[in-house]
Design a protein around this motif. Structure first.
Motif, PDB file in Angstrom:
ATOM      1  N   LEU A   1       0.849  -1.220   0.065  1.00  8.63           N
ATOM      2  CA  LEU A   1      -0.043  -0.024  -0.117  1.00  8.63           C
ATOM      3  C   LEU A   1       0.946   1.277   0.192  1.00  8.63           C
ATOM      4  O   LEU A   1       1.652   1.584   1.076  1.00  8.63           O
ATOM      5  CB  LEU A   1      -0.959   0.010   1.194  1.00  8.63           C
ATOM      6  N   PHE A   2       0.777   1.961  -1.087  1.00  4.66           N
ATOM      7  CA  PHE A   2       1.968   2.964  -1.151  1.00  4.66           C
ATOM      8  C   PHE A   2       0.923   4.505  -1.002  1.00  4.66           C
ATOM      9  O   PHE A   2      -0.296   4.573  -1.626  1.00  4.66           O
ATOM     10  CB  PHE A   2       2.180   3.161  -2.685  1.00  4.66           C
ATOM     11  N   VAL A   3       1.314   5.161  -0.202  1.00  3.82           N
ATOM     12  CA  VAL A   3       0.706   6.227   0.496  1.00  3.82           C
ATOM     13  C   VAL A   3       1.016   7.692  -0.134  1.00  3.82           C
ATOM     14  O   VAL A   3       2.507   7.891   0.165  1.00  3.82           O
ATOM     15  CB  VAL A   3       0.562   6.224   2.132  1.00  3.82           C
ATOM     16  N   LEU A   4       0.306   8.401  -0.737  1.00  2.00           N
ATOM     17  CA  LEU A   4       0.532   9.768  -0.916  1.00  2.00           C
ATOM     18  C   LEU A   4      -0.291  10.638  -0.275  1.00  2.00           C
ATOM     19  O   LEU A   4      -1.079  10.431   0.354  1.00  2.00           O
ATOM     20  CB  LEU A   4       0.356   9.887  -2.644  1.00  2.00           C
ATOM     21  N   ALA A   5      -0.003  11.967  -0.447  1.00  2.00           N
ATOM     22  CA  ALA A   5      -0.749  13.106   0.227  1.00  2.00           C
ATOM     23  C   ALA A   5      -1.390  13.849  -0.957  1.00  2.00           C
ATOM     24  O   ALA A   5      -0.798  14.046  -2.003  1.00  2.00           O
ATOM     25  CB  ALA A   5       0.037  13.967   1.015  1.00  2.00           C
ATOM     26  N   ALA A   6      -2.654  14.213  -0.803  1.00  3.68           N
ATOM     27  CA  ALA A   6      -3.492  14.573  -1.745  1.00  3.68           C
ATOM     28  C   ALA A   6      -3.169  16.006  -2.268  1.00  3.68           C
ATOM     29  O   ALA A   6      -3.527  16.571  -3.192  1.00  3.68           O
ATOM     30  CB  ALA A   6      -5.089  14.408  -1.326  1.00  3.68           C
ATOM     31  N   ASP A   7      -2.482  16.637  -1.086  1.00  3.48           N
ATOM     32  CA  ASP A   7      -2.345  18.215  -1.279  1.00  3.48           C
ATOM     33  C   ASP A   7      -1.012  18.321  -2.190  1.00  3.48           C
ATOM     34  O   ASP A   7      -0.910  19.331  -2.803  1.00  3.48           O
ATOM     35  CB  ASP A   7      -2.032  18.771  -0.298  1.00  3.48           C
ATOM     36  N   THR A   8      -0.047  17.243  -2.262  1.00  3.29           N
ATOM     37  CA  THR A   8       0.939  17.327  -2.951  1.00  3.29           C
ATOM     38  C   THR A   8       1.234  16.469  -4.145  1.00  3.29           C
ATOM     39  O   THR A   8       1.817  16.631  -5.146  1.00  3.29           O
ATOM     40  CB  THR A   8       2.327  17.080  -2.175  1.00  3.29           C
ATOM     41  N   GLY A   9       0.234  15.312  -4.203  1.00  2.00           N
ATOM     42  CA  GLY A   9       0.184  14.618  -5.189  1.00  2.00           C
ATOM     43  C   GLY A   9       1.480  13.763  -5.252  1.00  2.00           C
ATOM     44  O   GLY A   9       2.041  13.249  -4.171  1.00  2.00           O
ATOM     45  N   VAL A  10       2.256  13.456  -6.282  1.00  2.00           N
ATOM     46  CA  VAL A  10       3.488  12.496  -6.526  1.00  2.00           C
ATOM     47  C   VAL A  10       4.458  13.539  -6.886  1.00  2.00           C
ATOM     48  O   VAL A  10       4.642  14.143  -7.877  1.00  2.00           O
ATOM     49  CB  VAL A  10       3.302  11.617  -7.662  1.00  2.00           C
ATOM     50  N   THR A  11       5.309  13.600  -5.476  1.00  2.00           N
ATOM     51  CA  THR A  11       6.528  14.440  -5.643  1.00  2.00           C
ATOM     52  C   THR A  11       7.751  13.632  -6.139  1.00  2.00           C
ATOM     53  O   THR A  11       7.543  12.481  -6.556  1.00  2.00           O
ATOM     54  CB  THR A  11       6.910  15.012  -4.122  1.00  2.00           C
ATOM     55  N   GLN A  12       8.949  14.279  -6.554  1.00  2.00           N
ATOM     56  CA  GLN A  12      10.074  13.571  -7.070  1.00  2.00           C
ATOM     57  C   GLN A  12      10.415  12.484  -6.170  1.00  2.00           C
ATOM     58  O   GLN A  12      10.820  11.492  -6.345  1.00  2.00           O
ATOM     59  CB  GLN A  12      11.062  14.624  -7.277  1.00  2.00           C
ATOM     60  N   SER A  13      10.442  12.714  -4.569  1.00  2.00           N
ATOM     61  CA  SER A  13      10.826  11.684  -3.444  1.00  2.00           C
ATOM     62  C   SER A  13       9.958  10.623  -3.696  1.00  2.00           C
ATOM     63  O   SER A  13      10.228   9.348  -3.775  1.00  2.00           O
ATOM     64  CB  SER A  13      10.962  12.419  -2.338  1.00  2.00           C
ATOM     65  N   ASP A  14       8.392  10.911  -4.057  1.00  2.00           N
ATOM     66  CA  ASP A  14       7.634   9.962  -3.912  1.00  2.00           C
ATOM     67  C   ASP A  14       7.714   9.190  -5.185  1.00  2.00           C
ATOM     68  O   ASP A  14       7.826   7.738  -5.063  1.00  2.00           O
ATOM     69  CB  ASP A  14       6.148  10.686  -4.049  1.00  2.00           C
ATOM     70  N   LEU A  15       7.916   9.591  -6.269  1.00  2.00           N
ATOM     71  CA  LEU A  15       8.337   9.075  -7.413  1.00  2.00           C
ATOM     72  C   LEU A  15       9.510   8.014  -7.646  1.00  2.00           C
ATOM     73  O   LEU A  15       9.299   6.853  -7.935  1.00  2.00           O
ATOM     74  CB  LEU A  15       8.320   9.923  -8.744  1.00  2.00           C
ATOM     75  N   ALA A  16      10.421   8.583  -6.773  1.00  2.00           N
ATOM     76  CA  ALA A  16      11.754   7.726  -6.570  1.00  2.00           C
ATOM     77  C   ALA A  16      11.527   6.542  -5.639  1.00  2.00           C
ATOM     78  O   ALA A  16      12.027   5.371  -5.764  1.00  2.00           O
ATOM     79  CB  ALA A  16      12.832   8.616  -5.773  1.00  2.00           C
ATOM     80  N   VAL A  17      10.688   6.481  -4.650  1.00  2.00           N
ATOM     81  CA  VAL A  17      10.361   5.408  -3.905  1.00  2.00           C
ATOM     82  C   VAL A  17       9.543   4.323  -4.787  1.00  2.00           C
ATOM     83  O   VAL A  17       9.779   3.251  -4.696  1.00  2.00           O
ATOM     84  CB  VAL A  17       9.452   6.102  -2.555  1.00  2.00           C
ATOM     85  N   TRP A  18       8.336   4.900  -5.521  1.00  2.00           N
ATOM     86  CA  TRP A  18       7.697   4.121  -6.154  1.00  2.00           C
ATOM     87  C   TRP A  18       8.282   3.207  -7.244  1.00  2.00           C
ATOM     88  O   TRP A  18       8.213   2.095  -7.422  1.00  2.00           O
ATOM     89  CB  TRP A  18       6.604   4.988  -7.009  1.00  2.00           C
ATOM     90  N   ARG A  19       9.352   3.854  -7.981  1.00  2.00           N
ATOM     91  CA  ARG A  19      10.142   3.330  -8.992  1.00  2.00           C
ATOM     92  C   ARG A  19      11.086   2.387  -8.475  1.00  2.00           C
ATOM     93  O   ARG A  19      11.271   1.089  -9.001  1.00  2.00           O
ATOM     94  CB  ARG A  19      10.683   4.276 -10.051  1.00  2.00           C
ATOM     95  N   GLU A  20      11.967   2.703  -7.559  1.00  2.00           N
ATOM     96  CA  GLU A  20      12.899   1.883  -7.033  1.00  2.00           C
ATOM     97  C   GLU A  20      12.677   0.896  -5.901  1.00  2.00           C
ATOM     98  O   GLU A  20      13.191  -0.044  -5.889  1.00  2.00           O
ATOM     99  CB  GLU A  20      14.137   2.906  -6.343  1.00  2.00           C
ATOM    100  N   TYR A  21      11.515   1.082  -5.344  1.00  2.00           N
ATOM    101  CA  TYR A  21      11.293   0.260  -4.145  1.00  2.00           C
ATOM    102  C   TYR A  21       9.909  -0.679  -4.169  1.00  2.00           C
ATOM    103  O   TYR A  21       9.664  -1.667  -3.599  1.00  2.00           O
ATOM    104  CB  TYR A  21      11.301   1.026  -2.917  1.00  2.00           C
ATOM    105  N   VAL A  22       8.945  -0.050  -4.589  1.00  2.00           N
ATOM    106  CA  VAL A  22       7.422  -0.483  -4.870  1.00  2.00           C
ATOM    107  C   VAL A  22       7.231  -1.301  -6.333  1.00  2.00           C
ATOM    108  O   VAL A  22       6.921  -2.449  -6.035  1.00  2.00           O
ATOM    109  CB  VAL A  22       6.588   0.679  -4.541  1.00  2.00           C
ATOM    110  N   SER A  23       7.183  -0.702  -7.399  1.00  2.00           N
ATOM    111  CA  SER A  23       6.926  -1.282  -8.768  1.00  2.00           C
ATOM    112  C   SER A  23       7.811  -2.229  -8.932  1.00  2.00           C
ATOM    113  O   SER A  23       7.513  -3.200  -9.764  1.00  2.00           O
ATOM    114  CB  SER A  23       6.535  -0.151  -9.669  1.00  2.00           C
ATOM    115  N   THR A  24       9.076  -2.134  -8.691  1.00  2.00           N
ATOM    116  CA  THR A  24      10.233  -3.124  -9.056  1.00  2.00           C
ATOM    117  C   THR A  24       9.917  -4.365  -8.765  1.00  2.00           C
ATOM    118  O   THR A  24       9.482  -4.756  -7.649  1.00  2.00           O
ATOM    119  CB  THR A  24      11.595  -2.699  -8.391  1.00  2.00           C
ATOM    120  N   GLY A  25       9.710  -5.641  -9.633  1.00  2.00           N
ATOM    121  CA  GLY A  25       9.783  -6.675  -9.605  1.00  2.00           C
ATOM    122  C   GLY A  25       8.125  -7.081  -9.448  1.00  2.00           C
ATOM    123  O   GLY A  25       7.748  -8.393  -9.319  1.00  2.00           O
ATOM    124  N   ARG A  26       7.140  -6.121  -9.694  1.00  2.00           N
ATOM    125  CA  ARG A  26       5.906  -6.498 -10.011  1.00  2.00           C
ATOM    126  C   ARG A  26       5.349  -5.978 -11.185  1.00  2.00           C
ATOM    127  O   ARG A  26       4.777  -4.904 -11.354  1.00  2.00           O
ATOM    128  CB  ARG A  26       5.063  -5.725  -8.722  1.00  2.00           C
TER     129      ARG A  26
END
Length: 654
Positions: A235-260
């Motif tokens: 479960l990847f959690v974002l904040a509605a007021d900021t959307g996807v920030t650069q650091s959010d995107l880095a976490v998603w690409r490097e640690y969440v979506s990799t391998g799935r």
């Protein structure tokens, strides 16, 4: 169906399935139809059913409301916040919340300094003395809250010590920890935390993995290489007021979506939608803004918009504590919970079902083949003895010679069987030499020496790349050996089926594809975290070598350990049916010969022996019926759906 109800249903399904499999095991033992290999396989299946866990990982950058979301989903019944949730960083180390039978409430904290030992968290879990432990009062929310706050503890160290412990340092604080003007860096006090207390969901096998933000995630490679990829849902959690920030995107690409690859098991919570409830917008405008943000998130993360769930964790927690149904509905938390149930449970259930049915069906098939062979032998004896009614001694002598000739012929065939067994043993040793841990240790040692002897960055990179090439070579050679073993056994199965009438189905196949995929995943992680010019040039050689071996090499070892276990189980499984039926056929020939000898010596025993065989025939037929009934019961229990996929789809669509 809420989370607790769903997990209760899943837990009951596992228990019922385990009872059905246990019934098969007991029946095989009581009727002396099993063997040591079958017993081991069924025990393994039962252990997986009884110890089955479901891991849900919560991942986010700091201040996205992740801990508050965990509180709202799992801990609102305590009437207060259990996990610390406030502005800034509250989760500073990976934290597992779990409960196993026999546990006592408590929290175990692994000091950050254990990173200097180069031992993995999984290894250190075997040594309780390395952890700092404290008790929990599971009935006191205040005790829970104060104890769990310890996961957010930090300390200050100089930058060299922070680097030694694996933390990236960045003067701007964008890609690493930002030092103070006097050179100090704030780091987590703890490397990992395990919290045990008897929550209803945790008791049913749920494990919650709470993760820190990007900089802290990067400091614990085991989290990214093992814990997150092995989670059943993320479960990847974002904040509605900021959307996807650069650091959010880095976490998603490097640690969440990799391998799935198909994003299976990944959900996105767009938290803090209550920030739009400012009293100046009507509900229509709020819904439109949320819809735009959901669309933006789905486009940026390259996922379907149905995987993005706008929620207000804070309002949901308040609503549940205050029993405010209207506020809870507006928080939209229940939509996320429903999706979590539908995404997690059917997938996990299908995996458990396939594994358990695979073992049970294989053993049922082998037992049925054995019983059918026994039945055929009994009927053949019955026919022979029935034909002897009213015959003279010369006919009986002829029959005795015929059976003895068959026995001699079979024993000659056994010489070929023993020769194949010898070849099988040699090929097994060769296979395990390629796939075994000794070969991996040799390659690990060679790679370490090559890296330490290297004077240039190219040598370092080549040594690490050679490590992956060697692993793939071992897997490829293992595949070749498996193919030869399979072809040899197929020929032997066919020979005994044609020449001696044994009822044998072709041996099952075995594939190394899953281990090859895991090595691919490790190499991708290596390329993103190690194999960059900046990393190789700026990281001291010994530090880079140590980091490579305490992360990538450790995970490679685990992959090969699993491969060893699986291939050993397969080797036992493919030989067991042939061994069992050879023993059974020998026994049947011996009994036939003894029967004819007895009749030759005293013809009045003929009718007695025929009656004995008729009783034996009925007994085997009854055993076949019981085996079919037990097999049907296992299928009935395992094929029961905990969550109906079609109903789940319709619920989400609505």
């Amino acid at each position: 169906m809420n989370l607790i109800d769903s997990f209760s249903a899943y837990s009951q399904w596992r228990d019922r399935s385990a009872v059905a499999v246990e019934r098969l095991r007991s029946w095989l033992q009581n009727n002396r139809l099993g063997d040591a290999q079958g017993e081991m396989r069924l025990q393994y299946a039962l252990n997986r059913l009884r110890e089955d866990q479901l891991t849900v990982a919560f991942v986010a950058e700091f201040s996205r409301g992740k801990s508050e979301l965990i509180n709202a989903i799992f801990f609102s019944a305590y009437g207060d916040r259990i996990l610390p949730s406030s502005a800034g960083r509250t989760t500073m180390c990976p934290t597992e919340l779990q409960w196993r039978p026999g546990d006592t409430p408590g929290i175990a904290l692994l000091p950050i300094d254990t990173r200097s030992t180069h031992a993995s968290v999984a290894e250190l879990k075997r040594y309780p003395e390395e952890w700092v432990s404290c008790d929990l009062d599971a009935d006191s929310s205040e005790s829970l809250r104060s104890a769990l706050a310890r996961v957010g503890e930090t300390r200050w160290v100089d930058r060299d010590r922070a680097i030694d412990l694996g933390f990236a340092i960045d003067e701007q604080g964008n890609t690493g920890l930002k030092p103070t003007p006097d050179g100090l860096v704030e780091i987590p006090s703890w490397r990992h935390a395990v919290i045990r207390f008897p929550h209803p969901l945790l008791e049913k096998g749920l494990v919650i993995l709470d993760t820190p933000g990007l900089n802290a995630i990067g400091a614990e490679p085991e989290l990214t290489l093992s814990l997150l990829p092995n989670a059943h849902a993320v479960l990847f959690v974002l904040a509605a007021d900021t959307g996807v920030t650069q650091s959010d995107l880095a976490v998603w690409r490097e640690y969440v979506s990799t391998g799935r690859g198909n994003r299976r098991g990944c959900l996105v919570a767009l938290n803090k939608i209550d920030g739009l409830w400012d009293g100046l917008r009507n509900q229509t405008r709020i819904d439109e803004e949320i819809a735009r943000q959901v669309e933006s998130v789905s486009r940026t993360l390259d996922i379907d918009a149905t995987q993005v769930f706008p929620v207000s964790a804070q309002k949901a927690l308040v609503a549940r504590i205050g029993h405010d149904a209207i506020l809870l509905a507006r928080s939209e938390l229940e939509r996320l919970e429903t999706a979590l149930i539908e995404d997690l449970l059917p997938t996990k259930q299908e995996l458990v079902r396939e594994n358990t049915l695979g073992e049970a069906d294989d053993l049922v098939r082998q037992t049925r083949e054995l019983l059918n062979a026994r039945l055929a032998g009994i009927r053949e004896q019955l026919q022979e003895l029935s034909d002897l009614r009213g015959k003279n001694q010369s006919v009986i002598e002829y029959m005795m010679r015929k059976v003895k000739s068959e026995k001699d012929e079979f024993e000659q065939g056994l010489q070929k069987y023993y020769a194949v067994r010898s070849v099988f043993s040699n090929m097994t040793n060769s296979l395990l030499a390629h796939l075994g841990l000794d070969a991996l240790r040799d390659e690990t040692r060679r790679t370490r020496e090559a890296m330490l002897d290297s004077s240039f960055s190219k040598g370092l990179r080549d040594a690490m790349l050679s490590f992956f090439t060697s692993l793939r070579g071992n897997l490829r050679r293992s595949t070749d050996e498996i193919g030869e073993i399979t072809r040899m056994l197929e020929a032997m199965y066919k020979r005994f089926t044609v020449e001696h009438g044994l009822k044998l189905t072709p041996p099952s196949s075995f594939s190394t594809l899953r281990y090859e995929k895991e090595i691919d995943r490790l190499e991708n992680a290596f390329n993103s975290q190690f194999n960059t010019v900046l990393n190789i040039v700026t990281t001291e050689k010994h530090a880079l070598t140590q980091k490579f071996f305490e992360t990538i090499a450790v995970q490679a070892r685990r992959t090969f350990e699993v491969a060893n276990r699986d291939v050993e189980n397969w080797l036992r499984a493919v030989m067991s049916p042939l061994e069992t039926q050879v023993r059974e056929y020998q026994l049947q020939l011996k009994r036939r010969l003894e029967s004819v000898k007895r009749i030759h010596q005293a013809t009045d025993t003929l009718e007695e022996r025929i009656v004995e065989l008729q009783h034996s025939e009925q007994g085997v037929l009854q055993e076949l019926e019981e085996l079919t009934r037990i097999s049907n019961e296992i299928h009935m229990e395992l094929n029961t759906a905990v969550v109906d996929p079609q109903q789940a789809f319709e619920t989400r669509a609505a």
